[in-house]
Each structure stands twice: as C-alpha cells, then as structure tokens.
Design a protein around this motif. Structure first.
Motif, PDB file in Angstrom:
ATOM      1  N   CYS A 161       0.842  -1.196   0.000  1.00  0.00           N
ATOM      2  CA  CYS A 161       0.000   0.000   0.000  1.00  0.00           C
ATOM      3  C   CYS A 161       0.881   1.251   0.000  1.00  0.00           C
ATOM      4  N   LEU A 162       0.894   1.941  -1.130  1.00  0.00           N
ATOM      5  CA  LEU A 162       1.721   3.145  -1.226  1.00  0.00           C
ATOM      6  C   LEU A 162       1.079   4.316  -0.495  1.00  0.00           C
ATOM      7  N   CYS A 163      -0.232   4.374  -0.493  1.00  0.00           N
ATOM      8  CA  CYS A 163      -0.908   5.485   0.197  1.00  0.00           C
ATOM      9  C   CYS A 163      -0.543   5.535   1.675  1.00  0.00           C
ATOM     10  N   GLY A 189      -5.188  -0.100   2.488  1.00  0.00           N
ATOM     11  CA  GLY A 189      -6.428  -0.131   1.707  1.00  0.00           C
ATOM     12  C   GLY A 189      -7.492   0.860   2.150  1.00  0.00           C
ATOM     13  N   THR A 190      -7.131   1.794   2.984  1.00  0.00           N
ATOM     14  CA  THR A 190      -8.153   2.708   3.498  1.00  0.00           C
ATOM     15  C   THR A 190      -8.177   4.043   2.758  1.00  0.00           C
ATOM     16  N   GLN A 191      -7.314   4.174   1.736  1.00  0.00           N
ATOM     17  CA  GLN A 191      -7.342   5.440   0.999  1.00  0.00           C
ATOM     18  C   GLN A 191      -7.866   5.223  -0.422  1.00  0.00           C
ATOM     19  N   CYS A 192      -6.974   4.918  -1.392  1.00  0.00           N
ATOM     20  CA  CYS A 192      -7.468   4.769  -2.778  1.00  0.00           C
ATOM     21  C   CYS A 192      -8.081   3.390  -3.030  1.00  0.00           C
ATOM     22  N   GLY A 193      -7.654   2.398  -2.226  1.00  0.00           N
ATOM     23  CA  GLY A 193      -8.224   1.057  -2.349  1.00  0.00           C
ATOM     24  C   GLY A 193      -7.589   0.173  -3.407  1.00  0.00           C
ATOM     25  N   LYS A 194      -6.589   0.684  -4.142  1.00  0.00           N
ATOM     26  CA  LYS A 194      -5.960  -0.109  -5.209  1.00  0.00           C
ATOM     27  C   LYS A 194      -5.226  -1.332  -4.682  1.00  0.00           C
ATOM     28  N   CYS A 195      -4.793  -1.275  -3.451  1.00  0.00           N
ATOM     29  CA  CYS A 195      -4.001  -2.375  -2.893  1.00  0.00           C
ATOM     30  C   CYS A 195      -4.884  -3.452  -2.269  1.00  0.00           C
TER      31      CYS A 195
HETATM   32 FE1  FES Z   1      -3.420   1.242  -0.457  1.00  0.00          FE
HETATM   33 FE2  FES Z   1      -3.981   3.390  -1.886  1.00  0.00          FE
HETATM   34  S1  FES Z   1      -2.397   1.937  -2.223  1.00  0.00           S
HETATM   35  S2  FES Z   1      -5.049   2.641  -0.167  1.00  0.00           S
END
Ligand code: FES
Length: 56
Positions: free
Chosen positions: A4-6, A35-41
């Motif tokens: 998760c980069l976010c 996974g609590t920001q953009c959700g891509k991960c």
């Molecule tokens: Fe995990 Fe965006 S990469 S929430």
C-alpha cells in the motif's frame, strides 16, 4: 515489498498484524491502514492477509 503506497504498508507489516491477532482483511485494515485510501491495494492486501491467517 510495499503493498500500500498510500499508507506505506509492506507485506511484512500485514503479516505482523496477523501475528498480533488480526484475523480478517477488515482487521488488517483497521490495524495498518492498508487499503483505506485509494483502495488499489485491496486485492493484494486481502491475498496476503488470507495466506498469513491460513499459515497461523
Ligand atoms: Fe493502499 Fe492506496 S495503495 S489505499
């Protein structure tokens, strides 16, 4: 590796959360922020969580 980069969460951090008692993706999200920001991960995060829970 970073999952998760976010939120800067690594696969190691997810496994650590499971070792510390998290038993579901929702609990890993709560404990790590993964996974609590953009959700891509979310897909990768769920897979790592499932593997970690099964090998506990
Ligand atoms: Fe995990 Fe965006 S990469 S929430």
């Amino acid at each position: 590796m970073y999952v998760c980069l976010c939120k800067g969460v690594t696969d190691h951090r997810i496994r650590q959360a499971v070792e510390e008692g998290a038993r579901s993706w929702r609990e890993v999200q709560r404990d790590t922020g993964c996974g609590t920001q953009c959700g891509k991960c979310a897909c990768v995060g769920k897979t790592i969580t499932r593997d970690a829970v099964m090998s506990e």
